[in-house]
Design a protein around this motif. Structure first.
Motif, PDB file in Angstrom:
ATOM      1  N   GLY A 101       0.885  -1.164   0.059  1.00 56.48           N
ATOM      2  CA  GLY A 101       0.032  -0.011  -0.001  1.00 56.48           C
ATOM      3  C   GLY A 101       0.819   1.199  -0.325  1.00 56.48           C
ATOM      4  O   GLY A 101       0.546   2.272  -0.774  1.00 56.48           O
ATOM      5  N   ARG A 102       1.994   1.338   0.782  1.00 58.54           N
ATOM      6  CA  ARG A 102       2.705   2.562   0.959  1.00 58.54           C
ATOM      7  C   ARG A 102       3.664   2.533  -0.387  1.00 58.54           C
ATOM      8  O   ARG A 102       3.758   3.612  -0.996  1.00 58.54           O
ATOM      9  CB  ARG A 102       3.885   2.567   2.030  1.00 58.54           C
ATOM     10  CG  ARG A 102       3.303   2.573   3.474  1.00 58.54           C
ATOM     11  CD  ARG A 102       4.160   2.547   4.419  1.00 58.54           C
ATOM     12  NE  ARG A 102       4.989   1.686   4.582  1.00 58.54           N
ATOM     13  CZ  ARG A 102       4.556   0.332   5.140  1.00 58.54           C
ATOM     14  NH1 ARG A 102       3.493   0.374   5.852  1.00 58.54           N
ATOM     15  NH2 ARG A 102       5.201  -0.798   5.272  1.00 58.54           N
ATOM     16  N   GLN A 103       3.956   1.303  -1.057  1.00 58.04           N
ATOM     17  CA  GLN A 103       4.744   1.423  -2.258  1.00 58.04           C
ATOM     18  C   GLN A 103       3.827   2.123  -3.535  1.00 58.04           C
ATOM     19  O   GLN A 103       4.230   2.953  -4.402  1.00 58.04           O
ATOM     20  CB  GLN A 103       4.990   0.029  -2.760  1.00 58.04           C
ATOM     21  CG  GLN A 103       6.313  -0.270  -1.763  1.00 58.04           C
ATOM     22  CD  GLN A 103       6.833  -1.882  -2.160  1.00 58.04           C
ATOM     23  OE1 GLN A 103       5.990  -2.641  -2.592  1.00 58.04           O
ATOM     24  NE2 GLN A 103       7.883  -2.225  -1.798  1.00 58.04           N
ATOM     25  N   MET A 104       2.473   1.517  -3.443  1.00 59.55           N
ATOM     26  CA  MET A 104       1.522   1.701  -4.411  1.00 59.55           C
ATOM     27  C   MET A 104       1.204   3.640  -4.222  1.00 59.55           C
ATOM     28  O   MET A 104       1.406   4.023  -5.307  1.00 59.55           O
ATOM     29  CB  MET A 104       0.216   1.339  -4.259  1.00 59.55           C
ATOM     30  CG  MET A 104      -0.843   1.704  -5.200  1.00 59.55           C
ATOM     31  SD  MET A 104      -0.345   1.023  -7.017  1.00 59.55           S
ATOM     32  CE  MET A 104      -0.635  -0.958  -6.647  1.00 59.55           C
ATOM     33  N   GLU A 105       1.141   4.154  -3.118  1.00 53.40           N
ATOM     34  CA  GLU A 105       0.934   5.464  -2.934  1.00 53.40           C
ATOM     35  C   GLU A 105       2.138   6.146  -3.104  1.00 53.40           C
ATOM     36  O   GLU A 105       1.941   7.373  -3.753  1.00 53.40           O
ATOM     37  CB  GLU A 105       0.851   5.457  -1.106  1.00 53.40           C
ATOM     38  CG  GLU A 105       0.261   7.131  -1.168  1.00 53.40           C
ATOM     39  CD  GLU A 105      -0.117   7.176   0.481  1.00 53.40           C
ATOM     40  OE1 GLU A 105       0.430   7.834   0.967  1.00 53.40           O
ATOM     41  OE2 GLU A 105      -0.955   6.442   0.970  1.00 53.40           O
ATOM     42  N   ASP A 106       3.314   5.567  -2.745  1.00 55.73           N
ATOM     43  CA  ASP A 106       4.659   6.572  -3.385  1.00 55.73           C
ATOM     44  C   ASP A 106       4.850   6.547  -4.763  1.00 55.73           C
ATOM     45  O   ASP A 106       5.015   7.352  -5.461  1.00 55.73           O
ATOM     46  CB  ASP A 106       5.845   6.010  -2.737  1.00 55.73           C
ATOM     47  CG  ASP A 106       5.796   5.952  -1.205  1.00 55.73           C
ATOM     48  OD1 ASP A 106       5.260   6.728  -0.592  1.00 55.73           O
ATOM     49  OD2 ASP A 106       6.671   5.346  -0.530  1.00 55.73           O
ATOM     50  N   MET A 107       4.497   5.141  -5.567  1.00 49.12           N
ATOM     51  CA  MET A 107       4.380   5.273  -6.915  1.00 49.12           C
ATOM     52  C   MET A 107       3.699   6.142  -7.569  1.00 49.12           C
ATOM     53  O   MET A 107       3.931   6.922  -8.475  1.00 49.12           O
ATOM     54  CB  MET A 107       4.283   3.950  -7.564  1.00 49.12           C
ATOM     55  CG  MET A 107       4.691   3.169  -8.924  1.00 49.12           C
ATOM     56  SD  MET A 107       3.183   3.914  -9.971  1.00 49.12           S
ATOM     57  CE  MET A 107       1.915   2.482  -9.350  1.00 49.12           C
ATOM     58  N   LEU A 108       2.196   6.179  -7.186  1.00 47.74           N
ATOM     59  CA  LEU A 108       1.239   7.017  -7.717  1.00 47.74           C
ATOM     60  C   LEU A 108       1.607   8.488  -7.655  1.00 47.74           C
ATOM     61  O   LEU A 108       1.657   9.287  -8.543  1.00 47.74           O
ATOM     62  CB  LEU A 108      -0.135   6.691  -7.348  1.00 47.74           C
ATOM     63  CG  LEU A 108      -0.537   5.452  -8.085  1.00 47.74           C
ATOM     64  CD1 LEU A 108      -1.807   5.247  -7.207  1.00 47.74           C
ATOM     65  CD2 LEU A 108      -0.873   5.561  -9.550  1.00 47.74           C
ATOM     66  N   GLN A 109       2.203   8.954  -6.415  1.00 46.99           N
ATOM     67  CA  GLN A 109       2.512  10.291  -6.139  1.00 46.99           C
ATOM     68  C   GLN A 109       3.630  10.607  -6.829  1.00 46.99           C
ATOM     69  O   GLN A 109       3.967  11.715  -7.691  1.00 46.99           O
ATOM     70  CB  GLN A 109       3.088  10.687  -4.562  1.00 46.99           C
ATOM     71  CG  GLN A 109       3.236  11.868  -4.208  1.00 46.99           C
ATOM     72  CD  GLN A 109       1.870  12.701  -4.419  1.00 46.99           C
ATOM     73  OE1 GLN A 109       0.843  12.653  -3.857  1.00 46.99           O
ATOM     74  NE2 GLN A 109       2.190  13.949  -5.275  1.00 46.99           N
ATOM     75  N   GLY A 110       4.641   9.784  -6.904  1.00 42.36           N
ATOM     76  CA  GLY A 110       6.012  10.001  -8.130  1.00 42.36           C
ATOM     77  C   GLY A 110       5.686  10.133  -9.483  1.00 42.36           C
ATOM     78  O   GLY A 110       5.915  10.803 -10.144  1.00 42.36           O
ATOM     79  N   GLN A 111       4.684   9.400  -9.886  1.00 42.16           N
ATOM     80  CA  GLN A 111       4.153   9.356 -11.216  1.00 42.16           C
ATOM     81  C   GLN A 111       3.301  10.935 -11.377  1.00 42.16           C
ATOM     82  O   GLN A 111       3.602  11.421 -12.445  1.00 42.16           O
ATOM     83  CB  GLN A 111       3.174   8.263 -11.673  1.00 42.16           C
ATOM     84  CG  GLN A 111       3.505   6.961 -11.778  1.00 42.16           C
ATOM     85  CD  GLN A 111       4.510   6.778 -13.151  1.00 42.16           C
ATOM     86  OE1 GLN A 111       5.891   7.185 -13.215  1.00 42.16           O
ATOM     87  NE2 GLN A 111       3.850   6.910 -14.080  1.00 42.16           N
ATOM     88  N   TYR A 112       2.617  11.073 -10.435  1.00 37.76           N
ATOM     89  CA  TYR A 112       1.889  12.588 -10.634  1.00 37.76           C
ATOM     90  C   TYR A 112       2.820  13.624 -10.591  1.00 37.76           C
ATOM     91  O   TYR A 112       2.704  14.487 -11.404  1.00 37.76           O
ATOM     92  CB  TYR A 112       0.993  12.638  -9.328  1.00 37.76           C
ATOM     93  CG  TYR A 112       0.195  14.016  -9.434  1.00 37.76           C
ATOM     94  CD1 TYR A 112      -1.113  13.935 -10.163  1.00 37.76           C
ATOM     95  CD2 TYR A 112       0.621  15.158  -8.857  1.00 37.76           C
ATOM     96  CE1 TYR A 112      -1.785  15.229 -10.323  1.00 37.76           C
ATOM     97  CE2 TYR A 112      -0.062  16.205  -9.154  1.00 37.76           C
ATOM     98  CZ  TYR A 112      -1.339  16.249  -9.800  1.00 37.76           C
ATOM     99  OH  TYR A 112      -1.975  17.697  -9.862  1.00 37.76           O
ATOM    100  N   ASN A 113       3.914  13.469  -9.725  1.00 35.45           N
ATOM    101  CA  ASN A 113       4.889  14.596  -9.753  1.00 35.45           C
ATOM    102  C   ASN A 113       5.629  14.843 -10.871  1.00 35.45           C
ATOM    103  O   ASN A 113       5.867  15.805 -11.494  1.00 35.45           O
ATOM    104  CB  ASN A 113       5.811  14.395  -8.553  1.00 35.45           C
ATOM    105  CG  ASN A 113       5.086  14.623  -7.005  1.00 35.45           C
ATOM    106  OD1 ASN A 113       3.997  15.382  -7.184  1.00 35.45           O
ATOM    107  ND2 ASN A 113       5.663  14.200  -6.151  1.00 35.45           N
ATOM    108  N   GLN A 114       6.124  13.579 -11.653  1.00 38.19           N
ATOM    109  CA  GLN A 114       6.733  13.518 -12.787  1.00 38.19           C
ATOM    110  C   GLN A 114       6.008  13.982 -13.806  1.00 38.19           C
ATOM    111  O   GLN A 114       6.531  14.793 -14.971  1.00 38.19           O
ATOM    112  CB  GLN A 114       7.246  11.924 -13.103  1.00 38.19           C
ATOM    113  CG  GLN A 114       8.441  11.777 -12.441  1.00 38.19           C
ATOM    114  CD  GLN A 114       9.584  12.697 -12.488  1.00 38.19           C
ATOM    115  OE1 GLN A 114      10.059  13.321 -11.598  1.00 38.19           O
ATOM    116  NE2 GLN A 114      10.282  12.732 -13.790  1.00 38.19           N
ATOM    117  N   GLY A 115       4.677  13.729 -14.100  1.00 35.91           N
ATOM    118  CA  GLY A 115       3.818  14.176 -15.083  1.00 35.91           C
ATOM    119  C   GLY A 115       3.637  15.646 -14.950  1.00 35.91           C
ATOM    120  O   GLY A 115       3.539  16.346 -15.922  1.00 35.91           O
ATOM    121  N   LEU A 116       3.417  16.244 -13.529  1.00 32.76           N
ATOM    122  CA  LEU A 116       3.427  17.643 -13.481  1.00 32.76           C
ATOM    123  C   LEU A 116       4.556  18.414 -14.212  1.00 32.76           C
ATOM    124  O   LEU A 116       4.411  19.200 -14.801  1.00 32.76           O
ATOM    125  CB  LEU A 116       3.344  17.920 -11.938  1.00 32.76           C
ATOM    126  CG  LEU A 116       2.720  19.342 -11.678  1.00 32.76           C
ATOM    127  CD1 LEU A 116       1.495  19.571 -12.469  1.00 32.76           C
ATOM    128  CD2 LEU A 116       2.571  19.527 -10.092  1.00 32.76           C
TER     129      LEU A 116
END
Length: 170
Positions: A101-116
């Motif tokens: 769950g933490r890895q998924m949250e971190d991955m999605l947050q990282g993807q969002y930040n990279q996308g931004l």
């Protein structure tokens, strides 16, 4: 001096927005691709992120199963009961799910930040390329109009000199 000057010196050039858009088209397609990737990165339900989530889930389950097999074999060698082994495996699986769950949250947050960040870069690319091509076209138009104006000035001077020459001196 409308149609006569146009016939003698050429029509006055005007900025052609379609020409600017034609210059931008190939680069614009690449920018569109980058924008699409950036937006996909920011969307947790995009195919890109769903594939990453699936891979993360698969890797997490593989690791949990590997750890549970090790718990079973070490427990059997250590003389633990089946109940003790099952309890350790359940605890390991629960810990693995929490980690997942933490890895998924971190991955999605990282993807969002990279996308931004990618989207901000796209905006900068669009602005820079648009300004560069627009300025280039404007400079070409201004140079052509300056040549036309110089030619008109030269012709006016020659005409004036000719008229002065033809005046009767008195």
């Amino acid at each position: 001096m409308g149609w006569l000057s146009d016939k003698l010196f050429g029509k006055k050039k005007r900025i052609n927005q379609n020409k600017i858009n034609d210059y931008m088209a190939p680069y614009g397609k690449m920018i569109d691709e980058q924008e699409d990737i950036s937006r996909q990165m920011m969307d947790p339900n995009s195919l890109l992120n769903l594939n990453l989530q699936s891979r993360l889930r698969r890797d997490n389950y593989d690791m949990a199963n590997f750890q549970n097999r090790n718990i079973a074999s070490q427990g059997a060698m250590g003389g633990l009961s089946q109940g003790q082994i099952a309890a350790q495996q359940a605890a390991n699986f629960n810990q693995s799910r929490g980690t997942f769950g933490r890895q998924m949250e971190d991955m999605l947050q990282g993807q969002y930040n990279q996308g931004l960040i990618g989207l901000q870069n796209v905006m900068s690319m669009r602005q820079g390329e648009g300004e560069r091509l627009s300025n280039m076209h404007i400079q070409q138009v201004n140079a052509a109009n300056a040549r036309r104006q110089a030619n008109m000035g030269l012709a006016t001077s020659l005409l004036s000199m000719g008229l002065d020459y033809m005046k009767p001196s008195g």
